[in-house]
Design a protein around this motif. Sequence first.
Motif, PDB file in Angstrom:
ATOM      1  N   GLU A 144       0.839  -1.206   0.000  1.00  0.00           N
ATOM      2  CA  GLU A 144       0.000   0.000   0.000  1.00  0.00           C
ATOM      3  C   GLU A 144       0.870   1.251   0.000  1.00  0.00           C
ATOM      4  OE1 GLU A 144      -2.952   2.149   3.145  1.00  0.00           O
ATOM      5  OE2 GLU A 144      -3.293   0.005   2.813  1.00  0.00           O
ATOM      6  N   LEU A 145       1.917   1.242   0.807  1.00  0.00           N
ATOM      7  CA  LEU A 145       2.812   2.389   0.855  1.00  0.00           C
ATOM      8  C   LEU A 145       3.580   2.542  -0.463  1.00  0.00           C
ATOM      9  CD1 LEU A 145       3.789   4.738   2.531  1.00  0.00           C
ATOM     10  CD2 LEU A 145       5.501   3.229   3.542  1.00  0.00           C
ATOM     11  N   ILE A 146       4.031   1.455  -1.028  1.00  0.00           N
ATOM     12  CA  ILE A 146       4.716   1.517  -2.326  1.00  0.00           C
ATOM     13  C   ILE A 146       3.785   2.099  -3.383  1.00  0.00           C
ATOM     14  CG2 ILE A 146       5.691   0.118  -4.198  1.00  0.00           C
ATOM     15  CD1 ILE A 146       6.863  -1.716  -1.948  1.00  0.00           C
ATOM     16  N   ARG A 147       2.531   1.673  -3.387  1.00  0.00           N
ATOM     17  CA  ARG A 147       1.569   2.193  -4.374  1.00  0.00           C
ATOM     18  C   ARG A 147       1.293   3.689  -4.180  1.00  0.00           C
ATOM     19  NH1 ARG A 147      -0.678  -3.106  -3.723  1.00  0.00           N
ATOM     20  NH2 ARG A 147      -1.999  -2.350  -2.036  1.00  0.00           N
ATOM     21  N   LYS A 148       1.549   4.206  -3.016  1.00  0.00           N
ATOM     22  CA  LYS A 148       1.390   5.644  -2.782  1.00  0.00           C
ATOM     23  C   LYS A 148       2.403   6.442  -3.617  1.00  0.00           C
ATOM     24  CE  LYS A 148       1.330   9.050   0.967  1.00  0.00           C
ATOM     25  NZ  LYS A 148       1.359   9.239   2.426  1.00  0.00           N
ATOM     26  N   TYR A 149       3.556   5.853  -3.872  1.00  0.00           N
ATOM     27  CA  TYR A 149       4.630   6.544  -4.575  1.00  0.00           C
ATOM     28  C   TYR A 149       4.915   6.007  -5.980  1.00  0.00           C
ATOM     29  CZ  TYR A 149       5.422   8.662  -0.073  1.00  0.00           C
ATOM     30  OH  TYR A 149       5.246   9.376   1.093  1.00  0.00           O
ATOM     31  N   TYR A 150       4.392   4.848  -6.308  1.00  0.00           N
ATOM     32  CA  TYR A 150       4.663   4.208  -7.596  1.00  0.00           C
ATOM     33  C   TYR A 150       3.358   3.836  -8.279  1.00  0.00           C
ATOM     34  CZ  TYR A 150       9.490   3.550  -6.064  1.00  0.00           C
ATOM     35  OH  TYR A 150      10.774   3.761  -5.636  1.00  0.00           O
ATOM     36  N   ASP A 151       3.287   4.078  -9.552  1.00  0.00           N
ATOM     37  CA  ASP A 151       2.155   3.635 -10.358  1.00  0.00           C
ATOM     38  C   ASP A 151       2.286   2.121 -10.531  1.00  0.00           C
ATOM     39  OD1 ASP A 151       0.366   2.912 -12.368  1.00  0.00           O
ATOM     40  OD2 ASP A 151       1.017   4.489 -13.749  1.00  0.00           O
ATOM     41  N   PRO A 152       1.285   1.357 -10.092  1.00  0.00           N
ATOM     42  CA  PRO A 152       1.374  -0.099 -10.215  1.00  0.00           C
ATOM     43  C   PRO A 152       1.537  -0.597 -11.660  1.00  0.00           C
ATOM     44  CG  PRO A 152      -0.343   0.475  -8.667  1.00  0.00           C
ATOM     45  CD  PRO A 152       0.105   1.764  -9.322  1.00  0.00           C
ATOM     46  N   ALA A 153       1.217   0.251 -12.624  1.00  0.00           N
ATOM     47  CA  ALA A 153       1.387  -0.140 -14.026  1.00  0.00           C
ATOM     48  C   ALA A 153       2.793   0.162 -14.550  1.00  0.00           C
ATOM     49  CB  ALA A 153       0.350   0.574 -14.894  1.00  0.00           C
ATOM     50  N   SER A 154       3.628   0.785 -13.728  1.00  0.00           N
ATOM     51  CA  SER A 154       4.953   1.191 -14.199  1.00  0.00           C
ATOM     52  C   SER A 154       5.973   0.062 -14.096  1.00  0.00           C
ATOM     53  CB  SER A 154       5.449   2.396 -13.404  1.00  0.00           C
ATOM     54  OG  SER A 154       5.790   2.018 -12.082  1.00  0.00           O
ATOM     55  N   GLU A 155       7.000   0.184 -14.907  1.00  0.00           N
ATOM     56  CA  GLU A 155       8.113  -0.761 -14.855  1.00  0.00           C
ATOM     57  C   GLU A 155       8.858  -0.613 -13.526  1.00  0.00           C
ATOM     58  OE1 GLU A 155      10.683  -3.779 -16.549  1.00  0.00           O
ATOM     59  OE2 GLU A 155       8.597  -3.198 -16.717  1.00  0.00           O
ATOM     60  N   ALA A 156       8.977   0.594 -13.022  1.00  0.00           N
ATOM     61  CA  ALA A 156       9.655   0.807 -11.736  1.00  0.00           C
ATOM     62  C   ALA A 156       8.949   0.028 -10.625  1.00  0.00           C
ATOM     63  CB  ALA A 156       9.708   2.297 -11.399  1.00  0.00           C
ATOM     64  N   TYR A 157       7.624   0.064 -10.617  1.00  0.00           N
ATOM     65  CA  TYR A 157       6.852  -0.683  -9.607  1.00  0.00           C
ATOM     66  C   TYR A 157       7.123  -2.179  -9.739  1.00  0.00           C
ATOM     67  CZ  TYR A 157       2.818  -2.581  -7.095  1.00  0.00           C
ATOM     68  OH  TYR A 157       2.005  -3.283  -6.229  1.00  0.00           O
ATOM     69  N   ILE A 176      14.025   4.618  -4.615  1.00  0.00           N
ATOM     70  CA  ILE A 176      14.634   4.618  -5.960  1.00  0.00           C
ATOM     71  C   ILE A 176      13.948   5.571  -6.927  1.00  0.00           C
ATOM     72  CG2 ILE A 176      15.677   2.327  -5.745  1.00  0.00           C
ATOM     73  CD1 ILE A 176      13.400   1.259  -7.577  1.00  0.00           C
ATOM     74  N   PHE A 177      12.652   5.814  -6.767  1.00  0.00           N
ATOM     75  CA  PHE A 177      11.945   6.679  -7.715  1.00  0.00           C
ATOM     76  C   PHE A 177      12.468   8.112  -7.688  1.00  0.00           C
ATOM     77  CE2 PHE A 177       9.605   7.666  -3.900  1.00  0.00           C
ATOM     78  CZ  PHE A 177       9.125   8.954  -4.074  1.00  0.00           C
ATOM     79  N   LEU A 178      13.141   8.492  -6.630  1.00  0.00           N
ATOM     80  CA  LEU A 178      13.684   9.839  -6.498  1.00  0.00           C
ATOM     81  C   LEU A 178      15.033   9.992  -7.204  1.00  0.00           C
ATOM     82  CD1 LEU A 178      12.776  10.230  -2.742  1.00  0.00           C
ATOM     83  CD2 LEU A 178      11.697  11.440  -4.661  1.00  0.00           C
ATOM     84  N   THR A 179      15.547   8.899  -7.746  1.00  0.00           N
ATOM     85  CA  THR A 179      16.874   8.917  -8.360  1.00  0.00           C
ATOM     86  C   THR A 179      16.790   8.897  -9.880  1.00  0.00           C
ATOM     87  OG1 THR A 179      17.187   6.499  -8.440  1.00  0.00           O
ATOM     88  CG2 THR A 179      17.745   7.623  -6.370  1.00  0.00           C
ATOM     89  N   ASP A 180      17.889   9.282 -10.470  1.00  0.00           N
ATOM     90  CA  ASP A 180      18.027   9.268 -11.925  1.00  0.00           C
ATOM     91  C   ASP A 180      18.599   7.915 -12.332  1.00  0.00           C
ATOM     92  OD1 ASP A 180      18.248   9.987 -14.602  1.00  0.00           O
ATOM     93  OD2 ASP A 180      20.188  10.973 -14.305  1.00  0.00           O
TER      94      ASP A 180
END
Length: 98
Positions: A9-22, A64-68
Motif C-alpha cells: 500500500e505504501l509503495i503504491r502511494k509513490y509508484y504507479d502499479p502499471a509502471s516498470e519501476a513498480y 529509488i523513484f527519487l533517483t536518476d
Amino acid sequence: MTKRVDPLELIRKYYDPASEAYRILTIHSERVTAKALDIVDRHPEWHLDRDFVAEAAMLHDIGIFLTDAPSIDCHGTEPYLMHGALGADLLRKEGLPR
C-alpha cells in the motif's frame, strides 16, 4: 507500540502499479523479503521481530523513484547511490522511524 504498515500500500502511494519501476521494485523487494525471512526463521535464538523484518525488507528500496536511474524506470534528480537515505527520509515522514 510499533506502527505497522502494509508495504505494498505504501509503495503504491509513490509508484504507479502499471509502471516498470513498480514491477522491478516489488519483484526485487519480495525476493529480499523471502531471503530475510529465511534467515529469521533459521535463527530463532535472535528473537527478531519477523513482521518488522518483512516490512523493512519490502520497503528497503522505496527511495529509488527519487533517483536518476532510467534503466529501472526511475526519473528523479538524485544520484542512485542516494536511494537508501532518500527512502529513509521518506519513511520517517510517513511515521516509520525504524
